[in-house]
Design a protein around this motif. Structure first.
Motif, PDB file in Angstrom:
ATOM      1  N   ALA A 142       0.831  -1.205   0.000  1.00 20.40           N
ATOM      2  CA  ALA A 142       0.000   0.000   0.000  1.00 20.40           C
ATOM      3  C   ALA A 142       0.867   1.258   0.000  1.00 20.40           C
ATOM      4  O   ALA A 142       0.548   2.245  -0.687  1.00 20.40           O
ATOM      5  CB  ALA A 142      -0.926  -0.004   1.210  1.00 20.40           C
ATOM      6  N   ALA A 143       1.955   1.238   0.748  1.00 23.61           N
ATOM      7  CA  ALA A 143       2.865   2.383   0.768  1.00 23.61           C
ATOM      8  C   ALA A 143       3.483   2.604  -0.612  1.00 23.61           C
ATOM      9  O   ALA A 143       3.622   3.752  -1.065  1.00 23.61           O
ATOM     10  CB  ALA A 143       3.956   2.169   1.813  1.00 23.61           C
ATOM     11  N   ARG A 178       0.843   4.249  -2.775  1.00 20.09           N
ATOM     12  CA  ARG A 178       0.704   5.684  -2.521  1.00 20.09           C
ATOM     13  C   ARG A 178       1.874   6.471  -3.122  1.00 20.09           C
ATOM     14  O   ARG A 178       1.677   7.549  -3.698  1.00 20.09           O
ATOM     15  CB  ARG A 178       0.607   5.949  -1.016  1.00 20.09           C
ATOM     16  CG  ARG A 178      -0.720   5.508  -0.402  1.00 20.09           C
ATOM     17  CD  ARG A 178      -0.868   6.065   1.007  1.00 20.09           C
ATOM     18  NE  ARG A 178       0.158   5.539   1.893  1.00 20.09           N
ATOM     19  CZ  ARG A 178       0.043   4.425   2.593  1.00 20.09           C
ATOM     20  NH1 ARG A 178      -1.055   3.704   2.496  1.00 20.09           N
ATOM     21  NH2 ARG A 178       1.013   4.013   3.389  1.00 20.09           N
ATOM     22  N   ILE A 228      -3.896   6.564  -5.224  1.00 20.99           N
ATOM     23  CA  ILE A 228      -3.616   6.981  -3.846  1.00 20.99           C
ATOM     24  C   ILE A 228      -4.767   6.576  -2.921  1.00 20.99           C
ATOM     25  O   ILE A 228      -4.551   6.032  -1.832  1.00 20.99           O
ATOM     26  CB  ILE A 228      -3.384   8.497  -3.787  1.00 20.99           C
ATOM     27  CG1 ILE A 228      -2.099   8.861  -4.532  1.00 20.99           C
ATOM     28  CG2 ILE A 228      -3.302   8.976  -2.344  1.00 20.99           C
ATOM     29  CD1 ILE A 228      -1.902  10.353  -4.712  1.00 20.99           C
ATOM     30  N   ALA A 229      -6.008   6.828  -3.373  1.00 17.50           N
ATOM     31  CA  ALA A 229      -7.177   6.497  -2.550  1.00 17.50           C
ATOM     32  C   ALA A 229      -7.302   4.988  -2.345  1.00 17.50           C
ATOM     33  O   ALA A 229      -7.558   4.519  -1.231  1.00 17.50           O
ATOM     34  CB  ALA A 229      -8.440   7.050  -3.195  1.00 17.50           C
ATOM     35  N   THR A 250      -4.500   3.707  -0.074  1.00 19.27           N
ATOM     36  CA  THR A 250      -4.754   4.109   1.312  1.00 19.27           C
ATOM     37  C   THR A 250      -5.825   3.226   1.947  1.00 19.27           C
ATOM     38  O   THR A 250      -5.685   2.788   3.096  1.00 19.27           O
ATOM     39  CB  THR A 250      -5.192   5.584   1.359  1.00 19.27           C
ATOM     40  OG1 THR A 250      -4.159   6.402   0.806  1.00 19.27           O
ATOM     41  CG2 THR A 250      -5.465   6.013   2.790  1.00 19.27           C
ATOM     42  N   GLY A 286      -4.395  -0.156   2.719  1.00 12.99           N
ATOM     43  CA  GLY A 286      -3.549  -0.104   3.908  1.00 12.99           C
ATOM     44  C   GLY A 286      -4.357  -0.040   5.188  1.00 12.99           C
ATOM     45  O   GLY A 286      -4.017  -0.673   6.192  1.00 12.99           O
ATOM     46  N   GLN A 287      -5.451   0.725   5.169  1.00 15.71           N
ATOM     47  CA  GLN A 287      -6.308   0.816   6.350  1.00 15.71           C
ATOM     48  C   GLN A 287      -6.974  -0.521   6.647  1.00 15.71           C
ATOM     49  O   GLN A 287      -7.121  -0.903   7.813  1.00 15.71           O
ATOM     50  CB  GLN A 287      -7.359   1.906   6.129  1.00 15.71           C
ATOM     51  CG  GLN A 287      -6.786   3.315   6.108  1.00 15.71           C
ATOM     52  CD  GLN A 287      -7.809   4.363   5.728  1.00 15.71           C
ATOM     53  OE1 GLN A 287      -8.870   4.051   5.168  1.00 15.71           O
ATOM     54  NE2 GLN A 287      -7.515   5.614   6.011  1.00 15.71           N
TER      55      GLN A 287
END
Length: 280
Positions: free
Chosen positions: A79-80, A83, A116-117, A120, A123-124
């Motif tokens: 995920a990083a 982003r 990006i969305a 993110t 990742g959450q």
């Protein structure tokens, strides 16, 4: 799998363009095939970038999982990367926009914002799964929920103060008061015209048990959460091995449990067998 399919399609379109060009010479058909070949090859390259949520990001997550043995950590790493790649594309879009390519810049910026969305959110979700790992349903559920007799009229249900203030959905039970038949919400009952509420029973407006998420007290929260989020009511009935209703768990219960787990000390987590107190 996605990049491989795009690569194969690109090769097939390139071969078809060569055959058409050899047979009838340059023309609109060969140019269209060349365009399709280029698009699919570019799509294959783009999807191969090791950044979530692209297919390359899934490969990166698998590699990190293999190296670390930690699925949540691997997902966070992918995920990083997603982003980072998204911000890189966004910068490229802004540069194109500054150079006068408004359409190209906007398209690249939109793609970047989506990446990006999505990265993110992924990742959450990984962080949430890590927090809920090993936590059973019994630690978040509301024990002994208030139930509604199936034969009760909608008018009586809406008028009874027991069903007004603390919750918005209630298990519906049969004559014994323990065997669940479904789930009724105040919103659904309130849709019944006022002049018909005395004649309409709760059984007629409830969500039948076959359409309600049913879990056991020892099921893992991390496994039922996706099902609850996808369901309309975002609630699950908790039944024991005999099919007796023992509790109910809502998305708000899980949110409260996550908040408690993220603030409680490791010793507090081990010492508590039931999780946070019910404050709904």
């Amino acid at each position: 799998m996605g990049p491989l399919v795009s690569l194969c399609l690109g090769g097939c379109f390139a071969l078809a363009a060569w055959l058409v060009d050899s047979a009838v010479g340059p023309g609109l058909a060969s140019e269209a095939l060349v365009w399709l070949a280029v698009i699919n090859l570019l799509l294959a390259v783009f999807n191969s970038v090791p950044a979530a949520p692209l297919d390359g990001g899934r490969l990166l997550r698998a590699f990190l999982w293999w190296r670390t043995g930690d699925r949540a950590r691997a997902t966070a790493g992918a995920a990083a990367a997603g982003r980072g790649f998204g911000w890189f594309l966004l910068l490229g879009g802004l540069l194109l926009f500054a150079r006068g390519d408004v359409v190209g810049g906007l398209w690249l910026a939109m793609i970047a914002w989506f990446l990006i969305a999505a990265a993110t959110a992924e990742g959450q979700q990984a962080e949430l799964r890590a927090v809920l790992r090993g936590v059973p349903v019994r630690q978040a559920m509301t024990f002994g929920p208030v139930t509604v007799p199936a034969e009760l009229s909608v008018a009586a249900f809406l008028a009874d103060p027991r069903y007004r203030y603390r919750h918005s959905a209630f298990p519906v039970t049969g004559d014994d008061g323990h065997s669940p038949e479904g789930l009724v919400t105040l919103k659904t009952a309130g849709r019944v015209p006022e002049e018909q509420r005395e004649a309409v029973g709760v059984r007629e407006v409830m969500i039948p048990l076959s359409q309600v998420i049913v879990v056991g007290p020892d099921d893992q929260l991390v496994e039922i959460l996706p099902r609850m989020l996808a369901a309309t009511g975002q609630r699950a009935l908790v039944l024991d091995e005999d099919g007796t209703l023992v509790g109910i768990v809502a998305s708000s219960d899980i949110s409260r449990t996550v908040s408690w787990l993220m603030t409680a000390t490791p010793e507090g987590r081990r010492d508590s067998g039931s999780g946070p107190a019910d404050t709904t």
